[in-house]
Design an enzyme around this catalytic site. Structure first.
Site, PDB file in Angstrom:
ATOM      1  N   TRP A 130     -19.601  31.929 -29.004  1.00 30.20           N
ATOM      2  CA  TRP A 130     -20.731  31.730 -29.912  1.00 30.20           C
ATOM      3  C   TRP A 130     -20.283  31.552 -31.359  1.00 30.20           C
ATOM      4  CZ3 TRP A 130     -19.813  35.384 -33.399  1.00 30.20           C
ATOM      5  CH2 TRP A 130     -19.052  36.476 -32.970  1.00 30.20           C
ATOM      6  N   GLY A 206     -12.376  32.096 -26.025  1.00 35.25           N
ATOM      7  CA  GLY A 206     -13.053  33.397 -25.991  1.00 35.25           C
ATOM      8  C   GLY A 206     -12.046  34.520 -26.033  1.00 35.25           C
ATOM      9  N   SER A 207     -12.449  35.654 -25.472  1.00 38.93           N
ATOM     10  CA  SER A 207     -11.619  36.854 -25.560  1.00 38.93           C
ATOM     11  C   SER A 207     -10.525  36.840 -24.489  1.00 38.93           C
ATOM     12  CB  SER A 207     -12.512  38.081 -25.377  1.00 38.93           C
ATOM     13  OG  SER A 207     -13.146  37.992 -24.118  1.00 38.93           O
ATOM     14  N   GLU A 228      -7.943  29.264 -25.263  1.00 41.36           N
ATOM     15  CA  GLU A 228      -7.911  29.517 -26.715  1.00 41.36           C
ATOM     16  C   GLU A 228      -8.504  30.902 -26.916  1.00 41.36           C
ATOM     17  OE1 GLU A 228      -6.570  27.637 -28.881  1.00 41.36           O
ATOM     18  OE2 GLU A 228      -6.551  25.618 -28.053  1.00 41.36           O
ATOM     19  N   CYS A 262     -11.421  33.455 -34.890  1.00 49.15           N
ATOM     20  CA  CYS A 262     -10.155  33.774 -34.226  1.00 49.15           C
ATOM     21  C   CYS A 262      -8.981  33.627 -35.201  1.00 49.15           C
ATOM     22  CB  CYS A 262      -9.962  32.861 -33.021  1.00 49.15           C
ATOM     23  SG  CYS A 262     -10.141  31.123 -33.411  1.00 49.15           S
TER      24      CYS A 262
END
Ligand code: NAP
Length: 465
Positions: A130, A206-207, A228, A262
């Site tokens: 998001w 994402g994580s 990523e 990030c």
């Protein structure tokens, strides 16, 4: 996690969306597989025209899309409009360059016609976060569509309206039915989609946990992935740096996207001899930031995207202070509605603390002192992550050392880490693998096909279609 828009500035539920049924998902996968067959055969000029048109629409609608991003995830409206404009640039970049990136590459070999051809893989699943709800998707979709792949977007559950707007954008830009579809599904439904034989590959931004889970499923089915993931980027300041400029840029580098990037600078590794001077300038500037309504153009830092993210950040602050970190600014959520957190600076941070070890996703800066360049490099690399890195120094020998020694997907000297369509973007270690953007990005989801033709005349030139 419910699929819903919750305004982070107020905490109010705006709209919720039912998840697609398995049957509806299957229908969409089917449409994607059909589109993949015709789209790969379409002339490249046709594919590129869709990407170019998407870029034009993004530029025209940047304020509308900006409002949607701010509503769903709380970034400042100004930065959201800039994000839509960056997306327009990204589309234009691939519209201008895709044909060149996809052209056959002749290979000189005796008595044969040899070349490498780049062919699309088919249906690619994109699992997206998001935090840059348009840019993350566009940097996958623009090269994928230009290359003849088709996309299935599983966006984060808190940005469903952005996800639907992106699907509509590509339809209006002329992408054929099925070429770019949004799947409103929860994360538990990803395994079934990725396991489907009609889906060729997946990209996830994402994580670490989400990356590991998607890569496991893809591994089981022998499918290519690009990951990523998170970062804990070092921002190193050495004695020869322009300290005031380094401190000013540090504030932007940490608080960009309300601190939820990030590639935000997270660990500020500062040489002992200038640490007090840097810290004073940095803390003063962090305290001066205006926290508030993301729609207000005077606001520098808006709310965090969800209550959970704010609670996690506060826990990292408290746990680091319990380990001996010093609170230099902020350190608490804001009273009242919305998921706001005060810009926070922790001093005396060591590698044993959560603020050093974990990714901090919000306006929290950790200041770490380094004895010298060797110590700064060792501290910077003492992380499971390796996404971006920045170093401030005017010493040319030192620049050469840092550039080679930092374990990261990028090194920026006397500046802050940023993404740009012309340069590859990605990380090492737990920050993931593969690259997005530039020629490297478009080649990730292609069959790199070796062609060697013996006993036939010809130049080795073929079409890129
Ligand atoms: P997230 O919780 O990992 O979610 C990212 C996406 O993965 C969402 O669509 C999510 O769906 C889905 N997902 C979560 N768990 C999954 C699972 N087990 N299997 C399949 N899909 C799963 O991350 P986030 O909170 O949205 O985004 C923040 C993270 O993204 C940070 O770590 C940040 O550093 C990283 N990030 C990396 C880059 C980069 O380029 N390296 C760029 C931006 C962000 P639901 O929303 O439905 O859970």
């Amino acid at each position: 996690m419910a699929i819903a828009t919750i305004d982070p500035a107020t905490g109010k539920l705006i709209k919720s969306f039912p998840a697609l049924t398995d049957r509806e998902v299957d229908d969409r996968i089917d449409a994607a597989a059909r589109a993949a067959r015709s789209w790969r055969a379409a002339p490249i000029a046709e594919r590129v025209a869709v990407v170019r048109r998407a870029g034009e629409l993004l530029e025209q609608r940047k304020t509308e899309y900006g409002r949607l991003m701010t509503l769903e995830m709380g970034k400042t409206y100004k930065s959201a409009v800039e994000e839509a404009a960056t997306c327009a640039l990204g589309c234009r970049y691939y519209a201008d360059n895709a044909e060149r990136f996809l052209a056959d590459q002749p290979i000189a070999a005796e008595k044969e016609r040899s070349f490498v051809a780049f062919e699309p893989m088919g249906v690619v699943l994109a699992v997206m976060p998001w935090n840059f709800p348009f840019w993350q998707v566009i940097r996958f979709a623009a090269p994928a569509l230009a290359a003849g792949n088709v996309g299935l977007l599983k966006h984060a559950s808190n940005v469903p309206q952005c996800a639907l707007a992106l699907e509509q954008l590509f339809a209006e830009a002329g992408a054929p039915g099925g070429a770019f579809q949004t799947l409103l599904i929860g994360s538990q439904a990803v395994e079934r989609v990725l396991g489907d034989d009609r889906v060729a590959a997946a990209t996830l931004t994402g994580s670490e946990g989400a990356g590991s889970s998607v890569a496991s499923v893809a591994g089981k089915h022998i499918k290519k992935t690009v990951l990523e993931l998170g970062g804990s980027d070092p921002y190193i300041v050495m004695p020869s740096a322009d300290i005031e400029a380094a401190a000013r840029t540090a504030v932007t580098a940490r608080t960009i996207n309300n601190g939820q990037s990030c590639i935000a600078a997270k660990r500020f590794i500062v040489a002992d001899s200038i640490a007090d001077r840097f810290t004073r300038a940095f803390v003063d500037a962090m305290r001066a930031l205006v926290v508030g309504d993301p729609m207000d153009e005077r606001t520098n830092v808006g709310p965090l995207a969800t209550k959970q993210i704010r609670d996690d950040l506060h826990s990292q602050v408290e746990r680091s202070m319990a380990c001996g970190a010093t609170l230099l600014a902020g350190g608490h959520p804001r009273d009242g509605a919305g998921f706001y957190y005060e810009p926070t600076v922790l001093g005396d941070v060591t590698p044993a603390m959560p603020a050093f070890q974990e990714e901090t996703f919000g306006p929290l800066a950790a200041i770490v002192r380094a004895k010298d360049a060797d110590d700064a490099i060792a501290l910077a690399n003492q992380s499971r992550f390796g996404l971006g890195s920045a170093v401030w120094t005017r010493d040319s020998a030192e620049i050469d050392r840092f550039v080679r020694a930092l374990d990261a997907g990028s090194v920026f000297v006397n500046g802050m880490v940023a993404s740009d369509p012309r340069f590859p973007f990605g990380g090492v270690k737990k920050s993931g693998y593969g690259r997005e953007l530039s020629a490297f990005g478009i080649h990730e989801f292609l069959n790199i096909k070796t062609v060697r033709i013996f006993g036939a005349a010809g130049s080795g030139q073929t079409s890129t279609e």
